[in-house]
Design an enzyme around this catalytic site. Structure first.
Site, PDB file in Angstrom:
ATOM      1  N   ILE A  30       3.330   1.314   4.443  1.00 11.12           N
ATOM      2  CA  ILE A  30       2.498   2.131   5.332  1.00 11.12           C
ATOM      3  C   ILE A  30       3.168   2.375   6.693  1.00 11.12           C
ATOM      4  CG2 ILE A  30       1.144   0.323   6.481  1.00 11.12           C
ATOM      5  CD1 ILE A  30      -1.377   1.963   5.793  1.00 11.12           C
ATOM      6  N   GLN A  92       7.785 -12.871   7.685  1.00  7.95           N
ATOM      7  CA  GLN A  92       6.805 -12.454   6.676  1.00  7.95           C
ATOM      8  C   GLN A  92       5.451 -12.265   7.358  1.00  7.95           C
ATOM      9  OE1 GLN A  92       6.140 -15.202   3.411  1.00  7.95           O
ATOM     10  NE2 GLN A  92       4.955 -13.703   2.240  1.00  7.95           N
ATOM     11  N   HIS A  98       6.563 -10.052  -1.710  1.00  8.49           N
ATOM     12  CA  HIS A  98       6.907  -8.634  -1.869  1.00  8.49           C
ATOM     13  C   HIS A  98       8.370  -8.411  -1.541  1.00  8.49           C
ATOM     14  CE1 HIS A  98       5.417  -9.319   2.210  1.00  8.49           C
ATOM     15  NE2 HIS A  98       6.270  -8.384   2.619  1.00  8.49           N
ATOM     16  N   HIS A 100      11.040  -5.476  -0.209  1.00  4.31           N
ATOM     17  CA  HIS A 100      11.177  -4.161   0.416  1.00  4.31           C
ATOM     18  C   HIS A 100      12.417  -3.481  -0.182  1.00  4.31           C
ATOM     19  CE1 HIS A 100       8.750  -5.127   4.206  1.00  4.31           C
ATOM     20  NE2 HIS A 100       9.021  -6.341   3.783  1.00  4.31           N
TER      21      HIS A 100
HETATM   22  P1  AMP Z   1       6.694  -8.472   5.692  1.00  3.54           P
HETATM   23  O1  AMP Z   1       7.035  -8.585   7.144  1.00  3.54           O
HETATM   24  O2  AMP Z   1       7.894  -8.665   4.813  1.00  3.54           O
HETATM   25  O3  AMP Z   1       5.530  -9.374   5.315  1.00  3.54           O
HETATM   26  O4  AMP Z   1       6.245  -6.967   5.474  1.00  3.54           O
HETATM   27  C1  AMP Z   1       4.931  -6.567   5.228  1.00  3.54           C
HETATM   28  C2  AMP Z   1       4.970  -5.077   5.071  1.00  3.54           C
HETATM   29  O5  AMP Z   1       3.731  -4.658   4.523  1.00  3.54           O
HETATM   30  C3  AMP Z   1       5.170  -4.298   6.387  1.00  3.54           C
HETATM   31  O6  AMP Z   1       6.343  -3.494   6.291  1.00  3.54           O
HETATM   32  C4  AMP Z   1       3.901  -3.461   6.488  1.00  3.54           C
HETATM   33  O7  AMP Z   1       4.142  -2.167   7.016  1.00  3.54           O
HETATM   34  C5  AMP Z   1       3.444  -3.392   5.031  1.00  3.54           C
HETATM   35  N1  AMP Z   1       2.014  -3.162   4.868  1.00  3.54           N
HETATM   36  C6  AMP Z   1       0.999  -3.867   5.421  1.00  3.54           C
HETATM   37  N2  AMP Z   1      -0.188  -3.376   5.021  1.00  3.54           N
HETATM   38  C7  AMP Z   1       0.090  -2.341   4.178  1.00  3.54           C
HETATM   39  C8  AMP Z   1      -0.714  -1.426   3.450  1.00  3.54           C
HETATM   40  N3  AMP Z   1      -2.056  -1.459   3.485  1.00  3.54           N
HETATM   41  N4  AMP Z   1      -0.104  -0.489   2.691  1.00  3.54           N
HETATM   42  C9  AMP Z   1       1.244  -0.439   2.631  1.00  3.54           C
HETATM   43  N5  AMP Z   1       2.063  -1.270   3.304  1.00  3.54           N
HETATM   44  C10 AMP Z   1       1.485  -2.211   4.079  1.00  3.54           C
END
Ligand code: AMP
Length: 138
Positions: A30, A92, A98, A100
């Site tokens: 997002i 995180q 997840h 990326h």
């Molecule tokens: P991390 O820092 O590796 O935990 O990354 C979490 C990622 O999730 C970030 O890049 C956010 O932009 C993404 N994110 C959080 N909420 C959503 C959502 N509802 N839809 C899509 N991506 C999301």
């Protein structure tokens, strides 16, 4: 308390879905740091990679290269990073495993990486490799 990703997997919150099966969901991030920034998420709600089951890990592993190819094809980008953060100390933010997939269209976009390399001491390296191998076997 289900993570936001579990709620997306359950269809409670919308997303820009790229792929879904019983083990894996892939969707656009997002807040992309480059066009095509995609998240690949196991349906199993493990918080960090070390807690993920072999079945979910295998499902993700099978799919990741295909998804990377698809992101590259759709964005016209041949360079990309696959990033996977574990723990708040390692950036995180969402406590549900997840990966990326982040296209690197040019040096100014996509993932910037700090890489504070040092030289591995031979004796320390021998001990550490043995210690990790023992942990793996145990
Ligand atoms: P991390 O820092 O590796 O935990 O990354 C979490 C990622 O999730 C970030 O890049 C956010 O932009 C993404 N994110 C959080 N909420 C959503 C959502 N509802 N839809 C899509 N991506 C999301």
């Amino acid at each position: 308390m289900p993570s936001i990703f579990t709620r997306i997997i359950l269809g409670e919150i919308p997303c820009h879905k790229v792929y879904q099966d019983s083990h894996v969901l892939a969707m656009l991030d997002i807040n992309p740091i480059a066009p095509g920034h995609t998240l690949v998420i196991p349906t199993e709600p493990a918080e960090t990679l070390d807690k993920l089951s072999d079945d979910s890990a295998a499902a993700i592993g099978r799919l990741l290269p295909r998804l990377c190819r698809a992101v590259c094809k759709a964005t016209g980008c041949n360079a990309y990073n696959v990033l996977q953060n574990n723990g708040s100390g390692a950036h995180q933010a969402v406590m549900h495993v997840h990966f990326h997939i982040i296209p690197k269209p040019d040096p100014s976009r996509g993932l910037g990486i700090g890489w504070p390399a040092s030289k591995l001491d031979n004796a320390a390296g021998t001990d550490l490799a043995k210690s990790i191998a023992r942990a793996l076997a145990g």
